[in-house]
Design a protein around this motif. Sequence first.
Motif, PDB file in Angstrom:
ATOM      1  N   MET A   1      99.824 -63.042  75.511  1.00  0.00           N
ATOM      2  CA  MET A   1      99.677 -62.089  76.603  1.00  0.00           C
ATOM      3  C   MET A   1      98.851 -60.903  76.110  1.00  0.00           C
ATOM      4  O   MET A   1      99.088 -60.368  75.035  1.00  0.00           O
ATOM      5  N   SER A   2      97.902 -60.476  76.900  1.00  0.00           N
ATOM      6  CA  SER A   2      97.088 -59.319  76.509  1.00  0.00           C
ATOM      7  C   SER A   2      97.519 -58.090  77.299  1.00  0.00           C
ATOM      8  O   SER A   2      98.090 -58.197  78.380  1.00  0.00           O
ATOM      9  N   LEU A   3      97.242 -56.954  76.734  1.00  0.00           N
ATOM     10  CA  LEU A   3      97.532 -55.681  77.397  1.00  0.00           C
ATOM     11  C   LEU A   3      96.257 -55.184  78.063  1.00  0.00           C
ATOM     12  O   LEU A   3      95.185 -55.234  77.476  1.00  0.00           O
ATOM     13  N   ARG A   4      96.402 -54.667  79.253  1.00  0.00           N
ATOM     14  CA  ARG A   4      95.266 -54.083  79.968  1.00  0.00           C
ATOM     15  C   ARG A   4      95.306 -52.573  79.714  1.00  0.00           C
ATOM     16  O   ARG A   4      96.222 -51.873  80.158  1.00  0.00           O
ATOM     17  N   VAL A   5      94.310 -52.079  79.003  1.00  0.00           N
ATOM     18  CA  VAL A   5      94.232 -50.681  78.598  1.00  0.00           C
ATOM     19  C   VAL A   5      93.115 -50.030  79.391  1.00  0.00           C
ATOM     20  O   VAL A   5      91.971 -50.478  79.351  1.00  0.00           O
ATOM     21  N   GLY A   6      93.454 -48.974  80.110  1.00  0.00           N
ATOM     22  CA  GLY A   6      92.474 -48.348  80.978  1.00  0.00           C
ATOM     23  C   GLY A   6      92.131 -46.918  80.630  1.00  0.00           C
ATOM     24  O   GLY A   6      92.923 -46.181  80.044  1.00  0.00           O
ATOM     25  N   LEU A   7      90.924 -46.569  80.988  1.00  0.00           N
ATOM     26  CA  LEU A   7      90.432 -45.196  80.994  1.00  0.00           C
ATOM     27  C   LEU A   7      90.111 -44.962  82.454  1.00  0.00           C
ATOM     28  O   LEU A   7      89.369 -45.739  83.040  1.00  0.00           O
ATOM     29  N   GLY A   8      90.678 -43.935  83.061  1.00  0.00           N
ATOM     30  CA  GLY A   8      90.461 -43.853  84.492  1.00  0.00           C
ATOM     31  C   GLY A   8      90.426 -42.470  85.058  1.00  0.00           C
ATOM     32  O   GLY A   8      90.661 -41.488  84.376  1.00  0.00           O
ATOM     33  N   GLY A   9      90.115 -42.447  86.336  1.00  0.00           N
ATOM     34  CA  GLY A   9      90.029 -41.206  87.076  1.00  0.00           C
ATOM     35  C   GLY A   9      88.588 -40.843  87.354  1.00  0.00           C
ATOM     36  O   GLY A   9      87.658 -41.511  86.909  1.00  0.00           O
ATOM     37  N   THR A  10      88.397 -39.804  88.092  1.00  0.00           N
ATOM     38  CA  THR A  10      87.054 -39.313  88.344  1.00  0.00           C
ATOM     39  C   THR A  10      86.524 -38.709  87.052  1.00  0.00           C
ATOM     40  O   THR A  10      87.232 -37.999  86.362  1.00  0.00           O
ATOM     41  N   ILE A  11      85.287 -39.009  86.723  1.00  0.00           N
ATOM     42  CA  ILE A  11      84.695 -38.495  85.492  1.00  0.00           C
ATOM     43  C   ILE A  11      84.109 -37.120  85.793  1.00  0.00           C
ATOM     44  O   ILE A  11      83.150 -36.995  86.531  1.00  0.00           O
ATOM     45  N   ARG A  12      84.751 -36.103  85.257  1.00  0.00           N
ATOM     46  CA  ARG A  12      84.276 -34.727  85.414  1.00  0.00           C
ATOM     47  C   ARG A  12      84.035 -34.143  84.035  1.00  0.00           C
ATOM     48  O   ARG A  12      84.575 -34.641  83.057  1.00  0.00           O
ATOM     49  N   PRO A  13      83.271 -33.062  83.957  1.00  0.00           N
ATOM     50  CA  PRO A  13      83.039 -32.447  82.649  1.00  0.00           C
ATOM     51  C   PRO A  13      84.332 -32.037  81.937  1.00  0.00           C
ATOM     52  O   PRO A  13      84.377 -32.017  80.719  1.00  0.00           O
ATOM     53  N   GLN A  14      85.399 -31.731  82.699  1.00  0.00           N
ATOM     54  CA  GLN A  14      86.661 -31.313  82.103  1.00  0.00           C
ATOM     55  C   GLN A  14      87.371 -32.461  81.391  1.00  0.00           C
ATOM     56  O   GLN A  14      88.330 -32.261  80.677  1.00  0.00           O
ATOM     57  N   LYS A  15      86.916 -33.669  81.650  1.00  0.00           N
ATOM     58  CA  LYS A  15      87.523 -34.839  81.027  1.00  0.00           C
ATOM     59  C   LYS A  15      86.537 -35.384  80.010  1.00  0.00           C
ATOM     60  O   LYS A  15      85.362 -35.538  80.295  1.00  0.00           O
ATOM     61  N   GLY A  16      87.023 -35.693  78.854  1.00  0.00           N
ATOM     62  CA  GLY A  16      86.163 -36.209  77.802  1.00  0.00           C
ATOM     63  C   GLY A  16      86.134 -37.726  77.771  1.00  0.00           C
ATOM     64  O   GLY A  16      86.042 -38.331  76.703  1.00  0.00           O
ATOM     65  N   THR A  17      86.233 -38.360  78.928  1.00  0.00           N
ATOM     66  CA  THR A  17      86.352 -39.809  79.014  1.00  0.00           C
ATOM     67  C   THR A  17      85.203 -40.543  78.339  1.00  0.00           C
ATOM     68  O   THR A  17      85.401 -41.572  77.721  1.00  0.00           O
ATOM     69  N   LEU A  18      84.002 -40.027  78.454  1.00  0.00           N
ATOM     70  CA  LEU A  18      82.851 -40.733  77.899  1.00  0.00           C
ATOM     71  C   LEU A  18      82.410 -40.189  76.542  1.00  0.00           C
ATOM     72  O   LEU A  18      81.349 -40.565  76.041  1.00  0.00           O
ATOM     73  N   ASP A  19      83.218 -39.345  75.928  1.00  0.00           N
ATOM     74  CA  ASP A  19      82.912 -38.833  74.600  1.00  0.00           C
ATOM     75  C   ASP A  19      82.800 -40.026  73.638  1.00  0.00           C
ATOM     76  O   ASP A  19      83.731 -40.826  73.541  1.00  0.00           O
ATOM     77  N   PRO A  20      81.671 -40.165  72.946  1.00  0.00           N
ATOM     78  CA  PRO A  20      81.482 -41.327  72.064  1.00  0.00           C
ATOM     79  C   PRO A  20      82.571 -41.478  70.999  1.00  0.00           C
ATOM     80  O   PRO A  20      82.994 -42.606  70.704  1.00  0.00           O
ATOM     81  N   ALA A  21      83.042 -40.386  70.424  1.00  0.00           N
ATOM     82  CA  ALA A  21      84.100 -40.482  69.410  1.00  0.00           C
ATOM     83  C   ALA A  21      85.408 -40.980  70.020  1.00  0.00           C
ATOM     84  O   ALA A  21      86.140 -41.766  69.406  1.00  0.00           O
ATOM     85  N   PHE A  22      85.715 -40.533  71.233  1.00  0.00           N
ATOM     86  CA  PHE A  22      86.910 -41.000  71.945  1.00  0.00           C
ATOM     87  C   PHE A  22      86.809 -42.500  72.216  1.00  0.00           C
ATOM     88  O   PHE A  22      87.732 -43.258  71.923  1.00  0.00           O
ATOM     89  N   LEU A  23      85.684 -42.923  72.772  1.00  0.00           N
ATOM     90  CA  LEU A  23      85.498 -44.342  73.085  1.00  0.00           C
ATOM     91  C   LEU A  23      85.570 -45.192  71.823  1.00  0.00           C
ATOM     92  O   LEU A  23      86.176 -46.270  71.822  1.00  0.00           O
TER      93      LEU A  23
END
Length: 177
Positions: A1-23
């Motif tokens: 069984m695999s786990l589904r791991v998500g990054l989500g929400g609206t991408i705004r500057p206040q969120k570091g969702t696309l920060d290369p080090a985070f990814l």
Amino acid sequence: MSLRVGLGGTIRPQKGTLDPAFLSAVIMGAKQSETPMELVAGFPDRQGFRENLPCEIKFVDTTHYDDYLRFIESLDVLVVNLRKDHYWYRSSGVVQDALSAGAYVIVNDYPVARSQVSTPVAVGAVYREFVELTTALRSVPAKLGSGFECRSLKWNEARTSKAISDTFAKAFVVHAS
């Protein structure tokens, strides 16, 4: 069984969702886990960040609210990277949505975010540095156990009106002493 791991929400500057080090930390944690992990990012396609995702992370369009809800409800784990200057003393809506759907949430160690995933019971983890995020992600299978489908029970049982009133009563007794 695999786990589904998500990054989500609206991408705004206040969120570091696309920060290369985070990814990179998320990808590394998933690769180092003994349990297979499917990495997905859900945000509105109109934002145009789709091409910024590494190839290891699948994109899910959450332009419509129903798509967003389906995405959040499909997750076993949500991983969040919030900017300190915007979220130090502010809650995150996507964290709340994921917790309400029964997902395990890994979030920055900020006072309100920590409270969201630890009070009155632990339903997630916090990290200060990305190396801690990688470690937290690797440890998720052990935290969830084999019953992924029952993951929301701990969250829901701890938030019944009786459990909350008991927590307040204990706090009052301690404070009154």
